[in-house]
Structure formats: C-alpha cells, structure tokens
Design an enzyme around this catalytic site. Structure first.
Site, mmCIF file in Angstrom:
data_model
loop_
_atom_site.group_PDB
_atom_site.id
_atom_site.type_symbol
_atom_site.label_atom_id
_atom_site.label_comp_id
_atom_site.label_asym_id
_atom_site.label_seq_id
_atom_site.Cartn_x
_atom_site.Cartn_y
_atom_site.Cartn_z
ATOM 1 N N HIS A 1 -6.141 -57.115 -60.632
ATOM 2 C CA HIS A 1 -7.236 -58.157 -60.419
ATOM 3 C C HIS A 1 -8.760 -57.680 -60.343
ATOM 4 O O HIS A 1 -9.747 -58.233 -60.960
ATOM 5 C CB HIS A 1 -7.052 -58.990 -59.200
ATOM 6 C CG HIS A 1 -5.747 -59.569 -59.029
ATOM 7 N ND1 HIS A 1 -5.056 -59.869 -60.057
ATOM 8 C CD2 HIS A 1 -4.917 -59.776 -58.040
ATOM 9 C CE1 HIS A 1 -3.627 -60.581 -59.730
ATOM 10 N NE2 HIS A 1 -3.447 -60.214 -58.481
ATOM 11 N N LYS B 1 -7.863 -68.163 -64.203
ATOM 12 C CA LYS B 1 -8.498 -69.049 -63.093
ATOM 13 C C LYS B 1 -9.573 -69.942 -64.103
ATOM 14 O O LYS B 1 -10.443 -69.113 -64.814
ATOM 15 C CB LYS B 1 -9.096 -68.414 -62.144
ATOM 16 C CG LYS B 1 -7.947 -68.217 -60.973
ATOM 17 C CD LYS B 1 -8.514 -67.410 -59.935
ATOM 18 C CE LYS B 1 -7.274 -66.978 -58.882
ATOM 19 N NZ LYS B 1 -6.766 -68.261 -57.916
ATOM 20 N N VAL C 1 20.780 -58.917 -64.591
ATOM 21 C CA VAL C 1 20.037 -58.631 -65.744
ATOM 22 C C VAL C 1 20.325 -56.739 -66.020
ATOM 23 O O VAL C 1 20.095 -56.417 -67.205
ATOM 24 C CB VAL C 1 18.371 -58.510 -65.671
ATOM 25 C CG1 VAL C 1 18.362 -60.210 -65.817
ATOM 26 C CG2 VAL C 1 17.943 -57.967 -64.635
ATOM 27 N N LYS D 1 2.629 -58.359 -62.793
ATOM 28 C CA LYS D 1 2.255 -57.274 -62.386
ATOM 29 C C LYS D 1 2.828 -56.955 -60.917
ATOM 30 O O LYS D 1 3.920 -57.749 -60.363
ATOM 31 C CB LYS D 1 0.608 -57.443 -61.844
ATOM 32 C CG LYS D 1 0.552 -58.257 -60.552
ATOM 33 C CD LYS D 1 -0.144 -58.147 -59.636
ATOM 34 C CE LYS D 1 -0.129 -58.651 -58.326
ATOM 35 N NZ LYS D 1 -0.770 -58.374 -57.134
ATOM 36 N N HIS E 1 -2.959 -63.218 -63.228
ATOM 37 C CA HIS E 1 -3.209 -64.884 -63.014
ATOM 38 C C HIS E 1 -4.683 -64.929 -63.004
ATOM 39 O O HIS E 1 -5.229 -66.154 -63.101
ATOM 40 C CB HIS E 1 -2.211 -65.374 -62.365
ATOM 41 C CG HIS E 1 -2.729 -65.003 -60.828
ATOM 42 N ND1 HIS E 1 -1.903 -64.080 -60.083
ATOM 43 C CD2 HIS E 1 -3.248 -65.654 -60.078
ATOM 44 C CE1 HIS E 1 -2.343 -64.091 -58.929
ATOM 45 N NE2 HIS E 1 -3.290 -65.186 -58.629
ATOM 46 N N GLU F 1 -8.247 -61.807 -48.094
ATOM 47 C CA GLU F 1 -7.206 -62.748 -47.726
ATOM 48 C C GLU F 1 -7.283 -62.786 -46.181
ATOM 49 O O GLU F 1 -7.457 -61.806 -45.675
ATOM 50 C CB GLU F 1 -5.906 -62.006 -48.240
ATOM 51 C CG GLU F 1 -5.603 -61.882 -49.765
ATOM 52 C CD GLU F 1 -4.522 -61.551 -50.236
ATOM 53 O OE1 GLU F 1 -3.686 -62.137 -50.568
ATOM 54 O OE2 GLU F 1 -4.244 -60.011 -50.068
HETATM 55 P P1 NAP Z 1 11.547 -62.442 -55.299
HETATM 56 O O1 NAP Z 1 11.036 -63.592 -54.322
HETATM 57 O O2 NAP Z 1 12.216 -61.030 -54.584
HETATM 58 O O3 NAP Z 1 12.447 -62.738 -56.237
HETATM 59 C C1 NAP Z 1 13.122 -61.847 -57.031
HETATM 60 C C2 NAP Z 1 14.079 -62.571 -58.298
HETATM 61 O O4 NAP Z 1 14.720 -61.786 -59.000
HETATM 62 C C3 NAP Z 1 15.104 -63.357 -57.364
HETATM 63 O O5 NAP Z 1 15.333 -64.512 -58.265
HETATM 64 C C4 NAP Z 1 16.354 -62.666 -57.555
HETATM 65 O O6 NAP Z 1 17.367 -63.613 -57.530
HETATM 66 C C5 NAP Z 1 16.206 -62.124 -58.809
HETATM 67 N N1 NAP Z 1 16.927 -60.872 -59.246
HETATM 68 C C6 NAP Z 1 16.777 -59.605 -58.513
HETATM 69 N N2 NAP Z 1 17.794 -58.682 -59.024
HETATM 70 C C7 NAP Z 1 18.123 -59.363 -60.234
HETATM 71 C C8 NAP Z 1 19.101 -58.952 -61.059
HETATM 72 N N3 NAP Z 1 19.849 -57.710 -60.984
HETATM 73 N N4 NAP Z 1 19.319 -59.786 -61.940
HETATM 74 C C9 NAP Z 1 18.902 -61.019 -62.076
HETATM 75 N N5 NAP Z 1 18.188 -61.414 -61.306
HETATM 76 C C10 NAP Z 1 17.692 -60.590 -60.197
HETATM 77 O O7 NAP Z 1 10.129 -61.750 -55.973
HETATM 78 P P2 NAP Z 1 8.799 -62.751 -56.413
HETATM 79 O O8 NAP Z 1 7.685 -62.607 -55.341
HETATM 80 O O9 NAP Z 1 9.219 -63.791 -56.921
HETATM 81 O O10 NAP Z 1 8.145 -61.713 -57.484
HETATM 82 C C11 NAP Z 1 8.717 -61.433 -58.815
HETATM 83 C C12 NAP Z 1 7.755 -60.432 -59.541
HETATM 84 O O11 NAP Z 1 6.868 -61.071 -59.547
HETATM 85 C C13 NAP Z 1 7.713 -58.949 -58.785
HETATM 86 O O12 NAP Z 1 7.625 -58.167 -59.902
HETATM 87 C C14 NAP Z 1 6.154 -59.215 -58.090
HETATM 88 O O13 NAP Z 1 5.503 -58.167 -57.749
HETATM 89 C C15 NAP Z 1 5.449 -60.290 -59.230
HETATM 90 N N6 NAP Z 1 4.656 -60.986 -58.576
HETATM 91 C C16 NAP Z 1 5.054 -61.920 -57.688
HETATM 92 C C17 NAP Z 1 3.933 -62.815 -57.071
HETATM 93 C C18 NAP Z 1 4.344 -63.948 -55.974
HETATM 94 O O14 NAP Z 1 3.309 -64.504 -55.647
HETATM 95 N N7 NAP Z 1 5.423 -63.930 -55.463
HETATM 96 C C19 NAP Z 1 2.565 -62.788 -57.494
HETATM 97 C C20 NAP Z 1 2.327 -61.897 -58.393
HETATM 98 C C21 NAP Z 1 3.233 -61.050 -58.947
HETATM 99 P P3 NAP Z 1 18.876 -62.887 -56.940
HETATM 100 O O15 NAP Z 1 18.839 -62.201 -55.865
HETATM 101 O O16 NAP Z 1 19.574 -64.204 -56.829
HETATM 102 O O17 NAP Z 1 19.401 -62.031 -58.254
#
Ligand code: NAP
Length: 490
Positions: A240, A182, A93, A148, A178, A216
């Site tokens: 939250h 709920k 991206v 977030k 999220h 948690e």
């Molecule tokens: P994650 O597991 O690190 O996933 C990040 C995603 O972004 C991966 O699919 C990664 O794939 C992709 N990505 C990273 N750099 C990129 C780039 N330059 N171009 C395209 N894709 C890219 O993170 P996550 O836990 O899913 O969290 C994602 C967001 O949601 C964060 O802002 C986090 O704070 C928020 N969030 C997460 C949760 C949760 O439960 N996990 C809850 C609330 C909020 P590649 O490395 O293959 O590109």
C-alpha cells in the site's frame, strides 16, 4: 445506472467462507448486482473446503453480508436476485482430483470470461493455478486475481509469480492492491494530471517534503498468526505505502492505460535510494505496541495478543525516510509511516510546499503551515489545500485557511467501495489499477535489505503505548530535518 453490464462471466471466489470474501467481495458483488453492473448471465461461485449446500451457504452469507452493507442498503428483493446468481462448491484446492468437479460445474463455454479470485493464503496460489490449468480452465479468457501479500521476500514473490506465470500470461494476472481502487487515490491522479495548476509545482523546487501515513487504531485482532510472521513492513509498506508513493511521484503516463501507467510507477520503484547497512538504523524506525489505554479502555500489549509469540520481535509500526533519486525528486524526503493501535485511524498523503522566499507579513500561527495539500483516503475521502489568508481586522496578519473538497458533500452519489471498482475492472480486463510482476518484484528488491538490516543489527522494535502516535524515534526521524508529522484533526 449501469455503465457497461455487457460481459457475461463466471466469478469464482476461492476462499468463499473467509473474512475477505464475506466482508468485502460478496458485499461488493451485491452492490454491483443491485446497480445493474453485472450482466444478467453472470454467475458467482464460491468455494472452500467446508461442507455446505447451496441453500445453506446462501442463507449464511445473507446474514453475514447484510451486516457489512451500509445501513438501509440490504433489501430482500435485491438479495433474492443476487442469491440466484450465487452457488457454493465444497473443494480443497490442494487436491487436483477435485477440480474436474469444478470444470463440470462451470461447463464447457468457449470464449466465456472467467475470473478466478484467490482469496486464500498465498501458499495455495500455485496449486490453484496448476489445478485450474489441468482441467482446461486456465484458457485465454480466464483471469486470475491474487490477493496480497504476494510472497514475503523477493525470492518467494518471484517463485509465486513464476508458478502462476506457467499457466496464466501476465496480461491475465491481476495483483490487487485495494488502495488503488479508492476514490481519493484516483482523485490524486485526476488532481495531478487533469489540472494544469499543480504540475509546475510538483517537484523538488517547490515541495519541501511528502508524508504518507496509514494509521490504524485496531490491533492484530484475529490475524495474529499471519501478522506475527509478516509485520507492518510486509503487510503494509511493501504494497500500500509504496503504491501510494508511486502515484504521488510518477511522471505523467502517455495514456491512461495499463502498461503506460505501470511503466511510470516502475521507474519510481527503481529510483528509490536503497536503504542498506548503517542507513537502516538511520532512516528507519520499527515499533511494537505495548499496553495502553484509549477512551478508558485497557489495551493489551502486542505480545499478549492471540496467536502471537510472547517473545515476538515483529514490528507493528514502521516509519521511514525515503529518497527518490531522479531529477524531479532529488532532495525531497518522503516520510512513510504505518502502524497499529495508534491514536487515530486515518490514511493521508500530505504534500508540504516550500515557504515563501521572504516573509512580508506577520504570521498569526506559531509554526507557519503555508501551502499544504492533504489528500485524505480514510476515514472520509477529501482533498484539502491550505493557503495563507489575511486574518480579519486591522493589520496584515496571516493565518492558514483550507480550500476543502469533501467528496461525500461534493458528489451526492453513493461512494463505491474499492473492491467494487476493482472487480468490475477485472471483468472488463482493465489492469491499470493492478500491479504488474516487475512492480511487485522491484518493491521487494528495495524492501529486502531493510528487513535483512533489521535482522542483522537492529533486532528489537521500540515499544510504544497503545493509543499513542507511535515510538518517539519516529518524531526524531523527521525532526532532524526540521519537519514534523502532521497529526491533523479528524
Ligand atoms: P481467512 O478468513 O482465513 O479465509 C481463508 C479462506 O480460504 C476460507 O474460506 C477457507 O475456508 C479457505 N481455504 C483455506 N484452505 C483451503 C483449501 N485448501 N482449499 C479451499 N479453500 C481453502 O482469510 P482472509 O482474511 O479471508 O484472507 C484471504 C487472503 O486475502 C489472504 O491471502 C489474506 O492475506 C488476503 N487479504 C485479506 C484481507 C482481509 O481484510 N481479510 C485484506 C487483504 C488481503 P475453509 O477453511 O472452509 O476451506
């Protein structure tokens, strides 16, 4: 039965290989597909940098998603229908030159609703919006969903909002929290505004104090890198806990529609009494988990976790005494508390009503609970009202008994996950349960001075043993006014 599968759309998930997509978004979309809530012509496109074919991605996601569904909910037949909607595109991206490929894949379809879900780090949000606009994908039918945390302070949040706002008007920006999806949180609204019973009591004349706890048992797990920069205040309180506080405290909106609801929440955020200077030490507690034990398992201290700085000053626990300066709530403390590696996992809102003005009867209980409303958000969703009743037998001795509404028992239907409901809301363009820009910024405006106060005069968080209820100082905070945290049973 489907409610309204009327809108054909493209759901584009940036971060399609990430934890959020696999654990929450794709399972939610699977359920929406299974239950007929997605139009037959709705497509899902996942994106990330990883090089992968459609087939390879579907195969991998099938394995991942099936683990996150409720036992027995995965079916090969449902999956094959779902997989036909699902495609993958490898794209970075941050590279504008890659976006024409995305535009080609989505095709020219004027008027088609497009949901761009940014499940990536926030530092990629602005570039993603800009690059979408550069290839004509940020049109009037496009909606952008932001996860977030949105920023880490008021200026950083405002910058992200400005950058996104250049390409997406506010009505097309869906900032997700999220917790608002709920069932029990929406039931709080139903309870307050769908019943005449509570409204006359819902004010300082009758409420002693309010507790909002999001506790948690897990530590930082694999999120050490992010968490060590954020801490519990930015990760949990700014979004939250403040959102829950708004729903408890807000006035009845004129309509249940986005602007009316969000205007009322904003008034509460603006009425929060600022915590600045010496008050930061008086009414806030920060803690960090030390080593400990739970169920015989040795748990390491926070600063030994993966990707966490060994000298880390990041808080994994926060407790706050918050006051709302308006007519309804003046004088009622709202105690907020959140933390990791605690004794129990639960999210709960507790409304403690005032005692009767004069006790006629003996109490068969050391500390009288009298009337307390407990709204449990997790692990199970329920609403419990404690009343005093006569203990069976001779004499008039009272003891508390609960009127207990457990949603799983009361409604036999499957419980929707918050992400299912919120994704459907985005598709239908309903922003009621999403945060508006001014709400996010008002929350940061209130949080920033506390973070500054911690930096200036209050550097080290208080250690607490893993598996405990947090630092002792959190108890002192509420005991000063004769209150106590309710460590209710599971
Ligand atoms: P994650 O597991 O690190 O996933 C990040 C995603 O972004 C991966 O699919 C990664 O794939 C992709 N990505 C990273 N750099 C990129 C780039 N330059 N171009 C395209 N894709 C890219 O993170 P996550 O836990 O899913 O969290 C994602 C967001 O949601 C964060 O802002 C986090 O704070 C928020 N969030 C997460 C949760 C949760 O439960 N996990 C809850 C609330 C909020 P590649 O490395 O293959 O590109």
């Amino acid at each position: 039965m489907a409610t309204q599968p009327g809108i054909a759309c493209d759901i584009v998930v940036f971060g399609g290989t990430g934890d959020l997509a696999l654990r929450k978004l794709l399972p939610a979309l699977y359920y929406l597909h299974r239950e007929g809530h997605l139009h037959a012509d709705t497509r899902i496109l996942a994106l990330a940098r990883r090089n992968e074919s459609n087939q390879g991605y579907r195969h991998w996601v099938r394995r991942q998603v099936s683990q996150y569904l409720a036992p027995g909910d995965f079916s090969d037949t449902v999956w094959s229908g779902f997989a036909e909607r699902l495609d993958y595109l490898s794209l970075d991206v941050s590279q504008r030159v890659e976006f024409p490929r995305l535009a080609r894949q989505l095709g020219q379809q004027p008027g088609r609703v497009r949901v761009f879900y940014l499940a990536t780090l926030p530092n990629l949000f602005a570039a993603t919006a800009r690059h979408l606009a550069s290839v004509g994908l940020a049109d009037e039918q496009a909606r952008i969903v932001l996860e977030k945390p949105l920023g880490e302070s008021l200026p950083t949040a405002a910058r992200i909002n400005d950058e996104i706002g250049e390409y997406f008007s506010e009505s097309r920006v869906f900032r997700i929290d999220h917790y608002l999806g709920k069932e029990a949180v929406q039931n709080l609204l139903a309870l307050r505004f769908g019943n005449a019973l509570f409204e006359p009591l819902w004010r300082n004349a009758h409420i002693e104090h309010v507790q909002i706890s999001v506790l948690e048992t897990v530590g930082v797990e694999n999120r050490g890198d992010y968490y060590d920069r954020a801490g519990a205040m930015r990760d949990m309180v700014q979004n939250h806990l403040l959102q829950l506080l708004c729903l408890v405290a807000m006035e009845a909106p004129v309509h249940f529609e986005p602007e009316a609801v969000r205007n009322e929440k904003l008034k509460i955020l603006e009425a929060l009494r600022p915590i600045t200077g010496m008050d930061v030490q008086d009414v806030t507690v920060r803690g960090q988990y030390a080593a400990g034990k739970r169920a015989g398992e040795e748990l390491p201290a926070y600063y030994f976790e993966k990707s966490v700085d060994h000298d880390s000053n990041t808080e994994t626990f926060v407790a706050l005494k918050v006051e709302i300066d308006n007519w309804r709530w003046a004088g009622v403390p709202f105690y907020l508390r959140t933390g990791k590696r605690l004794a129990q996992r639960k999210s709960e809102i507790i409304i403690q009503f005032k005692s009767v003005p004069h006790r006629l009867f003996a109490q068969g209980h050391e500390t009288p609970t009298e009337n307390r409303l407990v709204i449990r958000l997790q692990p199970d969703e329920s609403i419990r009202l404690s009343l005093m009743a006569k203990s069976p037998g001779r004499g008039m001795t009272l003891q508390p008994v609960d009127l207990d509404l457990n949603f799983a028992k009361a409604f036999k239907k499957r419980r929707w996950d918050a992400y299912e409901r919120l994704l459907l809301d985005v598709i239908q363009g309903d922003a009621t349960l999403f945060m508006r820009r001014d709400e996010i910024e008002a929350a940061w405006r209130w949080i920033d001075p506390i973070l500054t106060g911690w930096q200036d005069c209050y550097r080290s968080p208080k250690p607490y043993a893993s598996g405990s209820w947090g630092p002792d100082a959190a108890n002192s905070l509420v005991e000063r006014l004769g209150h106590q945290w309710f460590e209710t049973d599971a």
